[in-house]
Design a protein around this motif. Structure first.
Motif, PDB file in Angstrom:
ATOM      1  N   ASP A  80     -20.138 -55.973 -14.584  1.00 46.69           N
ATOM      2  CA  ASP A  80     -20.183 -54.391 -15.045  1.00 46.69           C
ATOM      3  C   ASP A  80     -19.468 -53.269 -14.231  1.00 46.69           C
ATOM      4  N   LYS A  81     -19.212 -53.887 -13.065  1.00 47.48           N
ATOM      5  CA  LYS A  81     -18.452 -52.983 -12.049  1.00 47.48           C
ATOM      6  C   LYS A  81     -17.025 -53.003 -12.947  1.00 47.48           C
ATOM      7  N   CYS A  82     -16.140 -54.190 -13.026  1.00 46.29           N
ATOM      8  CA  CYS A  82     -14.999 -54.113 -13.457  1.00 46.29           C
ATOM      9  C   CYS A  82     -14.882 -53.451 -14.909  1.00 46.29           C
ATOM     10  N   PHE A  83     -15.933 -53.342 -15.746  1.00 48.62           N
ATOM     11  CA  PHE A  83     -15.626 -52.557 -16.933  1.00 48.62           C
ATOM     12  C   PHE A  83     -16.058 -51.074 -16.476  1.00 48.62           C
ATOM     13  N   LYS A  84     -16.880 -50.812 -15.497  1.00 52.50           N
ATOM     14  CA  LYS A  84     -17.042 -49.624 -15.329  1.00 52.50           C
ATOM     15  C   LYS A  84     -15.700 -48.865 -14.757  1.00 52.50           C
ATOM     16  N   CYS A  85     -15.050 -49.746 -14.027  1.00 56.14           N
ATOM     17  CA  CYS A  85     -13.833 -49.159 -13.573  1.00 56.14           C
ATOM     18  C   CYS A  85     -12.672 -48.795 -14.860  1.00 56.14           C
ATOM     19  N   CYS A  86     -12.975 -49.751 -15.878  1.00 60.52           N
ATOM     20  CA  CYS A  86     -11.982 -49.474 -16.909  1.00 60.52           C
ATOM     21  C   CYS A  86     -12.824 -48.508 -17.848  1.00 60.52           C
ATOM     22  N   SER A  87     -13.709 -47.754 -17.380  1.00 63.87           N
ATOM     23  CA  SER A  87     -14.537 -46.561 -18.261  1.00 63.87           C
ATOM     24  C   SER A  87     -15.095 -47.317 -19.553  1.00 63.87           C
ATOM     25  N   ALA A  88     -15.318 -48.898 -19.534  1.00 62.10           N
ATOM     26  CA  ALA A  88     -16.206 -49.407 -20.469  1.00 62.10           C
ATOM     27  C   ALA A  88     -17.347 -49.986 -20.124  1.00 62.10           C
ATOM     28  N   CYS A  89     -18.121 -50.627 -21.105  1.00 59.17           N
ATOM     29  CA  CYS A  89     -19.695 -50.915 -20.786  1.00 59.17           C
ATOM     30  C   CYS A  89     -19.728 -52.509 -20.354  1.00 59.17           C
ATOM     31  N   GLY A  90     -20.407 -52.861 -19.614  1.00 58.68           N
ATOM     32  CA  GLY A  90     -20.599 -54.165 -19.168  1.00 58.68           C
ATOM     33  C   GLY A  90     -20.953 -55.121 -20.224  1.00 58.68           C
ATOM     34  N   LYS A  91     -21.611 -54.379 -21.325  1.00 58.98           N
ATOM     35  CA  LYS A  91     -22.087 -55.343 -22.521  1.00 58.98           C
ATOM     36  C   LYS A  91     -20.962 -56.083 -23.252  1.00 58.98           C
ATOM     37  N   GLN A  92     -19.756 -55.336 -22.796  1.00 61.37           N
ATOM     38  CA  GLN A  92     -18.448 -55.713 -23.556  1.00 61.37           C
ATOM     39  C   GLN A  92     -18.098 -57.227 -23.282  1.00 61.37           C
ATOM     40  N   SER A  93     -18.571 -57.842 -21.952  1.00 63.76           N
ATOM     41  CA  SER A  93     -18.502 -59.056 -21.607  1.00 63.76           C
ATOM     42  C   SER A  93     -19.100 -59.938 -22.509  1.00 63.76           C
ATOM     43  N   LEU A  94     -20.159 -59.475 -23.105  1.00 57.14           N
ATOM     44  CA  LEU A  94     -21.030 -60.485 -24.003  1.00 57.14           C
ATOM     45  C   LEU A  94     -20.198 -60.625 -25.425  1.00 57.14           C
TER      46      LEU A  94
ATOM     47  N   MET B 264     -18.797 -64.022 -26.913  1.00 57.88           N
ATOM     48  CA  MET B 264     -18.936 -64.313 -28.390  1.00 57.88           C
ATOM     49  C   MET B 264     -17.613 -64.665 -29.036  1.00 57.88           C
ATOM     50  N   GLY B 265     -16.640 -63.498 -28.614  1.00 58.81           N
ATOM     51  CA  GLY B 265     -15.165 -63.882 -29.206  1.00 58.81           C
ATOM     52  C   GLY B 265     -14.643 -65.048 -28.974  1.00 58.81           C
ATOM     53  N   PHE B 266     -15.114 -65.878 -27.838  1.00 57.75           N
ATOM     54  CA  PHE B 266     -14.506 -67.269 -27.707  1.00 57.75           C
ATOM     55  C   PHE B 266     -14.750 -67.920 -28.781  1.00 57.75           C
ATOM     56  N   GLY B 267     -15.728 -67.898 -29.351  1.00 63.16           N
ATOM     57  CA  GLY B 267     -16.253 -68.553 -30.547  1.00 63.16           C
ATOM     58  C   GLY B 267     -15.516 -68.022 -31.672  1.00 63.16           C
ATOM     59  N   CYS B 268     -15.526 -66.656 -32.198  1.00 63.13           N
ATOM     60  CA  CYS B 268     -15.159 -66.067 -33.408  1.00 63.13           C
ATOM     61  C   CYS B 268     -14.857 -64.466 -32.873  1.00 63.13           C
ATOM     62  N   ASN B 269     -13.705 -64.224 -33.057  1.00 57.97           N
ATOM     63  CA  ASN B 269     -13.619 -62.827 -32.821  1.00 57.97           C
ATOM     64  C   ASN B 269     -14.276 -61.887 -34.149  1.00 57.97           C
ATOM     65  N   ALA B 270     -14.388 -62.089 -34.940  1.00 59.22           N
ATOM     66  CA  ALA B 270     -15.013 -61.703 -36.135  1.00 59.22           C
ATOM     67  C   ALA B 270     -16.472 -61.502 -35.555  1.00 59.22           C
ATOM     68  N   ALA B 271     -17.093 -62.655 -35.002  1.00 65.11           N
ATOM     69  CA  ALA B 271     -18.286 -62.496 -34.597  1.00 65.11           C
ATOM     70  C   ALA B 271     -18.419 -61.342 -33.361  1.00 65.11           C
ATOM     71  N   GLY B 272     -17.542 -61.689 -32.538  1.00 64.37           N
ATOM     72  CA  GLY B 272     -17.515 -60.873 -31.244  1.00 64.37           C
ATOM     73  C   GLY B 272     -17.648 -59.284 -32.139  1.00 64.37           C
ATOM     74  N   VAL B 273     -16.757 -58.915 -32.914  1.00 59.41           N
ATOM     75  CA  VAL B 273     -16.685 -57.623 -33.360  1.00 59.41           C
ATOM     76  C   VAL B 273     -18.074 -57.057 -33.858  1.00 59.41           C
ATOM     77  N   VAL B 274     -18.910 -57.890 -34.556  1.00 59.24           N
ATOM     78  CA  VAL B 274     -20.098 -57.619 -35.044  1.00 59.24           C
ATOM     79  C   VAL B 274     -21.045 -57.536 -33.962  1.00 59.24           C
ATOM     80  N   GLY B 275     -20.935 -58.197 -32.971  1.00 55.05           N
ATOM     81  CA  GLY B 275     -21.632 -58.192 -31.549  1.00 55.05           C
ATOM     82  C   GLY B 275     -21.447 -56.885 -30.754  1.00 55.05           C
ATOM     83  N   CYS B 276     -20.414 -56.103 -31.214  1.00 53.42           N
ATOM     84  CA  CYS B 276     -20.390 -54.814 -30.514  1.00 53.42           C
ATOM     85  C   CYS B 276     -21.158 -54.015 -30.690  1.00 53.42           C
ATOM     86  N   ARG B 277     -21.921 -54.150 -31.548  1.00 56.76           N
ATOM     87  CA  ARG B 277     -23.211 -53.272 -32.127  1.00 56.76           C
ATOM     88  C   ARG B 277     -24.076 -52.944 -30.961  1.00 56.76           C
TER      89      ARG B 277
END
Lengths: 713, 82
Positions: A415-429, A433-446
């Motif tokens: 999370d700290k790394c994402f916070k430095c980029c003004s983003a959210c730690g949940k982005q790592s999740l 998921m994007g490693f499997g499929c980016n479309a799945a990762g995009v849906v997961g952004c919800r």
């Protein structure tokens, strides 16, 4: 997780389902805090498989399923997990509106037995709106292990609500839940409303109720509605106006009264707002109730968990363990996929011969035969053979981590790394998921609450290579960066692959930062993340679910995209003008630009034609180099290397191709998903441009640097 | 009483326990913390710190919740002697 059956259309319906009141039977809302096993209860009751994961906020869309019990039909609506009806992230607002305004016949509130106190908050809030509420205390087996005992009879007596203890995964208590539900739905007298609020609030509610009563002609709990007017929360008032069809809060009489009440109440309680008062009264009530009904037999019931967490999130151990796990998963995926991939492609070539003779037998014109077999069949079978085995290995492994509860720890670590980029730690999740499929990762952004941070996560998601790009990356690594015949070659290639992925992750950070400094300006939003207890995954279910819900779903999308791609590629390669195939006009046209970024026209064209599925980039390159009319499979990695070297590949071409593969436009499936998620053409276009432009710039810099280097030395 | 200095949640280390005194926050995030059960008088224990020291994970009413330091620094607490 993004790819729930609800989003894949696997049996369940999409979010904006219109419930059909005629044959829905009794409409039951299934509510609960995130990560309490709500989806497992849903599956157990309806038999509809909705994938469950072990992290907060997984149900990304409402799923509906029905079941019949003793001749009565029930429609169960699985609503997104929510902590309360007060907060409103995108998901929770949907949950709140459903509970408050859908007019459901009853609500089942699923609670985690080990965390009953907090769950009771929601119970009290829902009970206010939906009189027929049933408490389902789930994960009772897990609590038992921790020595936590819930006295359900006492709770039932205290709250005057049916209470059922369940363990959805073990099938405990489900019959009782159905029976109680049936009874509750047909109960005519409503239970005495539990007193939660202090006298001052109760008086204020009565005063307001008197005013609004004659003005409302819809079936809704007036006491609850009165309280909402006194609280005066904007988003709630808007939702109420939508429900009523007019804005009652504009009513002069009501306006005067609530203003006065608000002033009096906040003064006498010394709080900032009325909702502060109501919330703290609800919480205290929950605290009191929980103290009475929950007893702990072991005082150290969680120490083992915390010990594991200390290692997995430790200062010196957390990140290395995470990287090792990542590497191990890729290693297993790559290693394990080779054999079944070869098997599949042999099978498809055998089938191809049969197809040839079949088409010959029915006297199909030669051009059409070529079109179907060399064009469509080749591409589709290639996509399946290359894509299926790694996905069938990767997704179960990923699901395993998810079910264990490790994923939130990744978010916690990073999370700290994402916070430095003004983003959210949940982005790592979503990246994972994007490693499997980016479309799945995009849906997961919800799962990311802040719209700004969600957009960042969506735009940068394609910078983590999906399964479709791994084969290309691995082939290039093996050819150009690992010495041939080395004993530890698979180890070396795994290390290099992990480095490539880390580069992608670094670029994700960089781009996130860049975006939050430019078009998505803003400060990091509030971040709260629940770290659920580790749970033992159910291996058999896990495999079935990950294969059905994720693997086959992604594969089906890829195949759908591969059919037109195959057709177009075939036509380009076989329609000639002046005896030269169209393909070469295209690649020659692209060549000057491609050379600037270290590629050549053929490679760039392959990436463009590979828009529907990144898997086919390598085959298109081969086809073009060999001037063949159909996709070209390669027998051995040496043969492939030979072809590439003959066509002027150097390590620079290889490196640039890898980087470009990492950073170019997302595939068409992902783009369509982005369009659906953002509901905006603009953000889809930006998601297309950002990685592409960055990829071109980086390749350009590398190319220039190497040219200068060569020139100087 | 020389209790002028306010102690915030982010300053306690792993294993320490505390009681919430007040929330110096407003709006959406205050609501979110309230939903998680953080109000005046709530007992909180620091369970973990992430490898970079931020965020920290806290045991709140039976659940482990990760909070970033910019939030936990606005939760004023009374420390409990262990």
């Amino acid at each position: 997780m993004g790819l729930t059956s609800s989003s894949t259309g696997f049996g369940a319906n999409e979010k904006d389902i219109i419930l059909n009141p005629e044959n829905q039977g009794k409409l039951i809302a299934l509510a609960g805090n995130p990560n309490v096993g709500k989806s497992s209860i849903f599956n157990a009751l309806t038999g509809l498989k909705q994938h469950t994961g072990n992290w907060a906020g997984k149900t990304v869309a409402n799923a509906c399923g029905s079941f019949i019990y003793k001749g009565e039909k029930f429609t169960l609506a699985d609503i997104p997990g929510t902590y309360s009806l007060y907060t409103c992230s995108k998901e929770e607002e949907a949950a709140r509106n459903f509970i408050c305004f859908s007019g459901c016949d009853a609500a089942i509130v699923v609670c985690d037995a080990s965390c009953l106190e907090r769950n009771l908050n929601l119970v009290f809030q829902i009970k206010e709106v939906v009189p027929k509420t049933i408490i389902c205390i789930n994960l009772i087996d897990e609590a038992e292990k921790k020595g936590i005992v819930v006295n359900s009879h006492l709770l039932e007596k205290l709250l005057n609500v049916p209470v059922v203890l369940t363990s959805a995964v073990k099938g405990i208590g489900l019959e009782e839940l159905k029976e109680r539900l049936l009874n509750e739905v047909y109960k005519t007298e409503t239970a005495e409303q539990e007193i939660i609020y202090s006298q001052e609030l109760a008086d204020a509610i009565i005063l307001t109720e008197e005013i609004i009563k004659p003005k409302i002609n819809k079936n809704i709990n007036l006491k609850w509605l009165s309280l909402k007017f006194i609280e005066g929360e904007k988003s709630m008032l808007n939702a109420i106006s939508d429900f009523l069809g007019f804005d009652l809060s504009k009513d002069e009489e009501l306006k005067l009264l609530v203003l006065q009440l608000r002033k009096d109440l906040t003064q006498s309680f010394n709080k900032a707002s009325v909702s502060d008062i109501t919330i703290s009264q609800i919480i205290k009530k929950a605290e009191k109730t929980a103290r009475l009904v929950v007893s702990y037999k072991k005082s150290d019931y969680n120490t083992k968990q915390y010990k594991i967490d200390k290692i997995l999130t430790g200062k010196y151990t957390g990140i290395p363990i995470m990287l090792m796990l990542l590497a191990v998963i890729f290693w297993i995926t790559i290693k394990g996929a080779n054999y079944p991939s070869a098997l599949l492609s042999n099978m498809f070539s055998a089938l191809e011969l049969k197809l040839w003779s079949f088409f010959e037998y029915i006297n199909m014109p030669e051009f059409l035969t070529d079109f179907f077999i060399l064009g469509i069949y080749k591409v589709v079978s290639w996509v399946i053979a290359v894509m299926l085995p790694p996905m069938a290995i990767f997704f179960p492994l990923f699901t395993l981590l998810e079910d264990l509860g490790y994923l939130p720890r990744i978010a916690f670590n990073l999370d700290k790394c994402f916070k430095c980029c003004s983003a959210c730690g949940k982005q790592s999740l979503t990246m994972a998921m994007g490693f499997g499929c980016n479309a799945a990762g995009v849906v997961g952004c919800r799962i990311i609450d802040s719209p700004r941070e969600r957009l960042i996560a969506i735009i940068t998601n394609s910078m983590v290579p999906c399964n479709g790009r791994f084969p290309t990356l691995i082939a290039i690594i093996t050819m150009f960066f690992v010495s041939v015949g080395a004993a530890d070659s698979s180890f070396v290639s795994t290390v290099i692959l992990t480095m490539v992925i880390l580069f992608g992750i670094l670029m994700t950070f960089f781009t996130s930062k860049l975006l939050s400094l430019t078009i998505l300006k803003g400060v990091p939003s509030n971040f709260t993340l629940e770290l659920p207890p580790y749970r033992k995954p159910q291996i058999a279910k896990l495999i079935v679910r990950s294969v059905l819900d994720r693997t086959l779903f992604v594969l089906a999308r890829a195949v759908i995209a591969a059919v037109p791609a195959g057709a177009i590629i075939f036509l380009l390669a076989n329609i000639c003008y002046n005896d030269i195939a169209l393909l070469y006009y295209v690649s020659n046209f692209l060549d000057p630009f491609a050379k600037l970024i270290g590629l050549d026209g053929v490679i760039l064209m392959a990436f463009i034609l590979g828009l529907p599925a990144n898997e086919i980039v390598m085959p298109i390159i081969l086809m073009a180099y060999l001037s063949e009319g159909g996709l070209r499979d390669y027998q051995s990695i040496e043969e492939l290397k030979c072809i590439l070297l003959n066509n002027g590949w150097t390590w620079l071409t290889a490196a640039c191709t890898m980087i470009f593969s990492l950073m170019h436009w997302p595939c068409s499936t992902t783009l369509m998903t982005i369009k659906k998620e953002t509901k905006s053409f603009k953000w889809t276009l930006i998601s297309f441009l950002v990685p592409t432009v960055l990829g071109c710039i980086i390749c350009f810099i590398i190319t220039c640097a190497s040219k200068i280097f060569q020139f100087v030395f | 009483m020389n209790d002028n200095k306010e102690i915030s949640l982010n300053s306690i280390s792993v294993g320490d326990k505390a009681t919430v005194k007040s929330l110096k926050l407003c709006g959406e995030i205050k609501r979110r913390l309230q939903d998680l059960g953080i109000i005046e008088g709530t007992n909180i224990e620091c369970i973990l710190k992430s490898p970079w020291g931020d965020p920290g994970a806290y045991l709140i009413r039976g659940a482990v919740i990760a909070l970033r330091n910019d939030i936990s620094s606005k939760i004023i607490i009374n420390t409990l002697e262990v």
